[in-house]
Design a protein around this motif. Structure first.
Motif, mmCIF file in Angstrom:
data_model
loop_
_atom_site.group_PDB
_atom_site.id
_atom_site.type_symbol
_atom_site.label_atom_id
_atom_site.label_comp_id
_atom_site.label_asym_id
_atom_site.label_seq_id
_atom_site.Cartn_x
_atom_site.Cartn_y
_atom_site.Cartn_z
ATOM 1 N N GLY A 72 10.142 4.318 21.036
ATOM 2 C CA GLY A 72 9.458 5.576 21.272
ATOM 3 C C GLY A 72 10.052 6.913 21.099
ATOM 4 N N PHE A 73 9.592 7.862 21.769
ATOM 5 C CA PHE A 73 9.922 9.315 21.799
ATOM 6 C C PHE A 73 11.502 9.503 22.466
ATOM 7 C CE2 PHE A 73 10.401 13.716 22.971
ATOM 8 C CZ PHE A 73 10.101 14.232 21.906
ATOM 9 N N PHE A 74 11.394 8.667 23.328
ATOM 10 C CA PHE A 74 12.770 8.757 23.999
ATOM 11 C C PHE A 74 13.869 8.045 23.418
ATOM 12 C CE2 PHE A 74 10.207 9.260 27.853
ATOM 13 C CZ PHE A 74 10.844 10.234 28.615
ATOM 14 N N LYS A 99 3.977 19.403 23.043
ATOM 15 C CA LYS A 99 5.253 19.951 23.425
ATOM 16 C C LYS A 99 6.353 19.601 22.293
ATOM 17 C CE LYS A 99 4.625 20.265 28.424
ATOM 18 N NZ LYS A 99 4.853 19.941 29.621
ATOM 19 N N GLU A 100 6.082 18.252 22.035
ATOM 20 C CA GLU A 100 7.110 17.879 20.972
ATOM 21 C C GLU A 100 6.692 16.465 20.505
ATOM 22 O OE1 GLU A 100 12.204 18.163 20.932
ATOM 23 O OE2 GLU A 100 11.150 17.693 22.967
ATOM 24 N N HIS A 101 6.773 16.165 19.187
ATOM 25 C CA HIS A 101 6.635 14.648 18.750
ATOM 26 C C HIS A 101 7.476 14.633 17.505
ATOM 27 C CE1 HIS A 101 3.734 17.568 16.937
ATOM 28 N NE2 HIS A 101 3.835 16.876 16.043
ATOM 29 N N LEU A 102 7.320 13.203 16.813
ATOM 30 C CA LEU A 102 7.952 12.904 15.707
ATOM 31 C C LEU A 102 7.441 13.901 14.461
ATOM 32 C CD1 LEU A 102 8.903 10.628 17.500
ATOM 33 C CD2 LEU A 102 8.810 9.190 15.515
ATOM 34 N N PRO A 103 8.355 14.187 13.531
ATOM 35 C CA PRO A 103 7.727 14.953 12.333
ATOM 36 C C PRO A 103 6.688 14.186 11.718
ATOM 37 C CG PRO A 103 10.240 14.919 12.386
ATOM 38 C CD PRO A 103 9.820 14.006 13.602
ATOM 39 N N LYS A 112 19.084 11.987 18.769
ATOM 40 C CA LYS A 112 19.032 13.062 18.261
ATOM 41 C C LYS A 112 18.536 13.745 16.896
ATOM 42 C CE LYS A 112 23.329 14.315 21.067
ATOM 43 N NZ LYS A 112 23.316 13.321 21.864
ATOM 44 N N TYR A 113 17.231 12.948 16.664
ATOM 45 C CA TYR A 113 16.645 13.270 15.372
ATOM 46 C C TYR A 113 15.542 14.333 15.539
ATOM 47 C CZ TYR A 113 18.001 8.582 14.054
ATOM 48 O OH TYR A 113 18.799 7.320 13.508
ATOM 49 N N PRO A 114 15.466 15.094 14.477
ATOM 50 C CA PRO A 114 14.562 16.223 14.592
ATOM 51 C C PRO A 114 12.968 15.922 14.987
ATOM 52 C CG PRO A 114 14.488 15.627 12.357
ATOM 53 C CD PRO A 114 15.587 14.798 13.240
ATOM 54 N N THR A 115 12.559 16.827 15.853
ATOM 55 C CA THR A 115 11.100 17.018 16.372
ATOM 56 C C THR A 115 10.343 18.080 15.706
ATOM 57 O OG1 THR A 115 11.560 17.951 18.433
ATOM 58 C CG2 THR A 115 11.913 15.300 18.422
ATOM 59 N N GLU A 116 9.162 18.077 16.104
ATOM 60 C CA GLU A 116 8.297 19.097 16.011
ATOM 61 C C GLU A 116 7.465 19.662 17.198
ATOM 62 O OE1 GLU A 116 6.933 18.319 12.186
ATOM 63 O OE2 GLU A 116 5.102 17.506 12.557
ATOM 64 N N VAL A 157 3.046 3.185 15.185
ATOM 65 C CA VAL A 157 2.548 3.421 16.312
ATOM 66 C C VAL A 157 3.724 3.643 17.367
ATOM 67 C CG1 VAL A 157 0.739 3.373 18.172
ATOM 68 C CG2 VAL A 157 0.336 2.621 15.792
ATOM 69 N N TYR A 158 3.920 5.059 18.304
ATOM 70 C CA TYR A 158 4.839 4.875 19.125
ATOM 71 C C TYR A 158 4.363 5.697 20.527
ATOM 72 C CZ TYR A 158 5.489 10.014 18.341
ATOM 73 O OH TYR A 158 5.545 11.143 18.325
#
Length: 178
Positions: A163-165, A86-90, A171-175, A132-133
């Motif tokens: 981590g992701f939260f 659904k969504e993760h760090l670039p 408010k950093y970009p995700t993909e 690793v996150y």
């Protein structure tokens, strides 16, 4: 004002002051409880870090590394369908690790993948920076991923505890997975 009314007024004021102090004490105890929770999480994280032999990196520091195009490998240790897809760090690669501390490799806990699969994802350069996150500070998936990278001989392993939260909170970009 007669003496009886003054006594009643004084009693009412004392009661009000006493209730305010009790309410203030309740507010303060809530602050203390939150601080104790923070302390417990911090000590748990510190102990895991020492035990695992890896380093820590803040979300802001990780963002700077990514923005500077530093040669790093970012591993998302969360569930694939429920999270990573659904969504993760670039640029993050996915490898599932369990929440319970993983003292021995268990392919059932890693989605059927083996240590060799993890080593193949990490690559042959044992000196590259690996981050690793997982989802959040209390999640230990990232701990497991960092520990196993160290066990496989990688020397520069970092855990991003927020981590992701924390990434989303900044408010950093995700993909999304393709």
């Amino acid at each position: 004002m007669n003496a009886r009314k003054r006594m009643l007024l004084l009693a009412a004021v004392c009661l009000a002051i006493g209730m305010t102090k009790v309410q203030a004490a309740d507010v303060d105890s809530s602050k203390f409880e939150k601080e104790m929770e923070t302390e417990q999480a911090a000590v748990k994280l510190a102990r895991e870090t020492v035990e695992g032999g890896y380093g820590l990196i803040t979300t802001e520091e990780l963002k700077k590394l990514i923005d500077a195009d530093k040669k790093i490998l970012v591993i998302d240790a969360r569930e694939y369908e429920a999270s990573y897809q659904k969504e993760h760090l670039p640029g993050a690669k996915h490898f599932l690790f369990p929440v319970p501390i993983m003292t021995a490799w268990d392919s059932k806990e890693t989605g059927g993948k083996t240590q060799d699969d993890y080593a193949a994802l990490l690559g042959s350069d044992k000196n590259k920076t690996i981050v690793v996150y997982c989802g959040f500070v209390k999640c230990t998936r990232s701990h497991n991923g960092a520990v196993w990278a160290k066990k496989l001989g990688y020397t520069h392993v970092l855990r991003n505890p927020g981590g992701f939260f924390a990434w989303k909170g900044a408010k950093y970009p995700t993909e999304v997975a393709k």
